[in-house]
Design an enzyme around this catalytic site. Structure first.
Site, PDB file in Angstrom:
ATOM      1  CG  HIS A 187     -27.883 -26.289 -27.995  1.00  0.00           C
ATOM      2  ND1 HIS A 187     -28.162 -25.411 -29.019  1.00  0.00           N
ATOM      3  CD2 HIS A 187     -28.592 -27.420 -28.288  1.00  0.00           C
ATOM      4  CE1 HIS A 187     -28.999 -25.978 -29.875  1.00  0.00           C
ATOM      5  NE2 HIS A 187     -29.273 -27.193 -29.452  1.00  0.00           N
TER       6      HIS A 187
ATOM      7  CG  ASP B 241     -26.521 -22.553 -29.658  1.00  0.00           C
ATOM      8  OD1 ASP B 241     -25.806 -23.288 -28.949  1.00  0.00           O
ATOM      9  OD2 ASP B 241     -27.597 -22.933 -30.144  1.00  0.00           O
TER      10      ASP B 241
ATOM     11  CB  SER C 234     -29.632 -28.370 -32.579  1.00  0.00           C
ATOM     12  OG  SER C 234     -30.831 -27.922 -31.988  1.00  0.00           O
TER      13      SER C 234
END
Length: 302
Positions: free
Chosen positions: A48, A79, A155
């Site tokens: 992402h 992901d 992230s």
């Protein structure tokens, strides 16, 4: 020196050793984190973080040097994405595949929350094998839950254990819920990254089941020789699983000589089989069975 001071020094040394391998991933006005996993320029991050971006991004190293980065491949189902920069001799971190992570262990999250680069937070493993809604109907499974602060920009950064091993890739936080952060386990990231580096994408064969990794009772664990397995909850009609006569409540213990402790273990075997027949070792109503199944190939967008 007090034990607290010794512990503080150990944490400081751990962060100092890991930080040079943590990078900032830039894409226009946004930013995420990444981990250098090989000295010749491969970087793992979240899908992402790079989704919808141009193929070329930039990666900023710990020393401030900014390099162009190419997207080698991405897998939205996990992901995860792999980038590569044109550099050699970079400090790197290995992904720990030992599965030694336990609830209550101390962990450290390193990343770039809100552009505060290489920020460190300390917490514990709150739970393992969590699930969150993912793209389409496929959930993110097998996640590590932690109360170490994981904020926007974290992230793709590492979750480290007290030995400095990368045990997870920070991936998500639930808004307005304090202390609920999630990471992709390192043993998942390791095989996904290897396939992305090799093929640039992941082709995920389908069985047509809904399943979940479960802890076995002491009695069953003693009988089958393992503590966890994958339990089938539902079987889709006209699927490879229905053709092989799999049934709800079946326990999947192994596939192609690989023990199954989670759905991720099954996914790994299916991906590496590339559509070839897979031998499943199962238990149904207390009876061991061996079932051959031919997965259905269905190419996913990288």
């Amino acid at each position: 020196m007090s034990r607290l001071s010794e512990f503080s020094d150990e944490l400081e040394n751990l962060v100092a050793a890991a930080a040079p391998s943590v990078v900032a991933v830039e894409h226009g006005r946004g930013q995420g984190s990444g981990i250098i996993v090989s000295g010749d320029g491969y970087v793992i991050t979240n899908a992402h973080v790079v989704e919808g971006r141009e193929k070329m991004l930039s990666v900023r190293l710990a020393g401030g040097e900014e390099l162009s980065a190419e997207v080698v491949g991405e897998d939205r189902s996990s992901d995860l994405a792999v980038l590569r920069v044109a550099a050699h001799g970079l400090a790197s971190l290995a992904l720990d595949e030992s599965r030694r992570l336990r609830v209550g262990q101390l962990v450290l999250a390193i990343g770039n929350p809100l552009r505060f680069e290489r920020s460190v937070s300390l917490g514990v493993v709150s739970a393992i094998d969590r699930s969150l809604p993912g793209p389409g109907r496929r959930p993110f499974e097998g996640l590590v839950q932690t109360d170490a602060a994981i904020n926007p920009g974290n992230s793709g950064g590492p979750l480290l254990d007290a030995h400095g091993a990368v045990v997870g890739i920070n991936t998500a936080v639930i808004p307005r819920a304090n202390g609920l952060g999630f990471a992709i386990p390192a043993h998942t990231a390791a095989w996904v990254a290897a396939v992305l580096i090799r093929d640039g994408q992941i082709e995920r064969p389908l069985l047509g089941i809904a399943a979940q990794g479960v802890d076995l009772t002491p009695k069953v664990a003693g009988e089958v020789g393992q503590q966890r397995a994958v339990r089938v909850h539902a079987v889709a009609a006209d699927s490879p699983a229905s053709a092989a006569q799999l049934k709800p409540a079946d326990l999947l213990l192994g596939a192609n000589q690989t023990a199954l402790y989670s759905v991720d273990d099954l996914q790994r075997v299916l991906v590496l089989s590339r559509g070839a027949d897979v031998a499943l070792r199962i238990v149904r109503d207390g009876q061991p069975l061996l079932v051959s199944i031919k997965p259905e190939l269905k190419r996913k967008a990288a």
